[in-house]
Design a protein around this motif. Structure first.
Motif, mmCIF file in Angstrom:
data_model
loop_
_atom_site.group_PDB
_atom_site.id
_atom_site.type_symbol
_atom_site.label_atom_id
_atom_site.label_comp_id
_atom_site.label_asym_id
_atom_site.label_seq_id
_atom_site.Cartn_x
_atom_site.Cartn_y
_atom_site.Cartn_z
ATOM 1 N N ARG A 49 0.056 7.509 0.297
ATOM 2 C CA ARG A 49 -0.826 8.296 -0.685
ATOM 3 C C ARG A 49 -2.645 7.584 -0.058
ATOM 4 O O ARG A 49 -3.239 8.245 0.477
ATOM 5 N N THR A 50 -2.196 6.066 -0.184
ATOM 6 C CA THR A 50 -3.578 5.387 0.067
ATOM 7 C C THR A 50 -3.627 5.678 1.463
ATOM 8 O O THR A 50 -4.512 5.586 1.968
ATOM 9 N N LEU B 47 -7.740 5.218 -5.462
ATOM 10 C CA LEU B 47 -8.987 5.816 -4.577
ATOM 11 C C LEU B 47 -11.026 5.761 -4.650
ATOM 12 O O LEU B 47 -10.860 6.448 -3.687
ATOM 13 N N ARG C 289 0.275 -1.302 -0.169
ATOM 14 C CA ARG C 289 -0.207 0.037 -0.153
ATOM 15 C C ARG C 289 0.785 1.105 -0.097
ATOM 16 O O ARG C 289 1.749 1.296 0.886
ATOM 17 N N ARG D 182 -9.630 0.917 4.387
ATOM 18 C CA ARG D 182 -8.305 0.845 3.792
ATOM 19 C C ARG D 182 -8.919 1.043 1.797
ATOM 20 O O ARG D 182 -10.208 1.053 1.560
ATOM 21 N N MET D 183 -7.928 2.103 1.586
ATOM 22 C CA MET D 183 -8.906 2.532 0.442
ATOM 23 C C MET D 183 -7.590 1.572 -0.968
ATOM 24 O O MET D 183 -6.542 0.876 -0.695
ATOM 25 N N SER D 184 -8.892 1.570 -2.322
ATOM 26 C CA SER D 184 -7.864 1.050 -3.151
ATOM 27 C C SER D 184 -6.891 2.014 -3.651
ATOM 28 O O SER D 184 -6.799 2.812 -3.345
ATOM 29 N N PRO D 185 -5.813 1.115 -4.905
ATOM 30 C CA PRO D 185 -5.496 1.603 -4.875
ATOM 31 C C PRO D 185 -5.486 3.145 -6.178
ATOM 32 O O PRO D 185 -4.571 4.059 -6.590
#
Length: 133
Positions: free
Chosen positions: A11-12, A53, A8, A48-51
């Motif tokens: 940024r995420t 966002l 990860r 948890r953000m996806s790549p």
């Protein structure tokens, strides 16, 4: 750009933490007009953000774990409102779609702790726990 799902990015992680703070504040202040959410203190333990966002998986835990299913249902019912608020407060190119899940990490940790304290396991550890409990 390389696709590295196992790692990860900063940024995420940063955006996930911003989203977590915003959701915590909204729930703490009672901005969501929902009877179930008004009756429960809800902790947002992780986001948890996806790549890209565009998706956020939000892990929540009601205080003392009470009425977890009812709280999750209330959060899911109010997802559109929460997504709008997050989009407004966290400056991103796209409004992230929120997905609410129960945070089971506390139960998992308790289960592992109980396993490690089991007499058979303590015996295998070679007396490291002699004299305890």
């Amino acid at each position: 750009m390389k696709n590295e799902p196992q790692e990860r990015s900063v940024r995420t992680l940063r955006v996930g933490e911003q989203v977590r703070h915003v959701l915590s504040e909204i729930l703490q202040r009672g901005d969501v007009h929902d009877e179930t959410l008004a009756k429960h203190m809800v902790s947002v333990t992780e986001v948890r953000m996806s790549p890209d966002l565009r998706h956020a998986t939000v892990f929540v835990k009601p205080l003392l774990g009470k009425d977890e299913e009812a709280v999750l249902k209330a959060l899911r019912t109010n997802t559109a409102y929460l997504q709008r608020e997050v989009a407004h407060r966290v400056k991103m190119k796209y409004a992230a779609k929120l997905k609410f899940l129960a945070d089971d990490s506390f139960e998992e940790a308790s289960h592992i702790d109980a396993l490690l304290r089991a007499p058979k396991v303590a015996q295998d550890l070679g007396g490291e726990t002699d004299g305890d409990d």
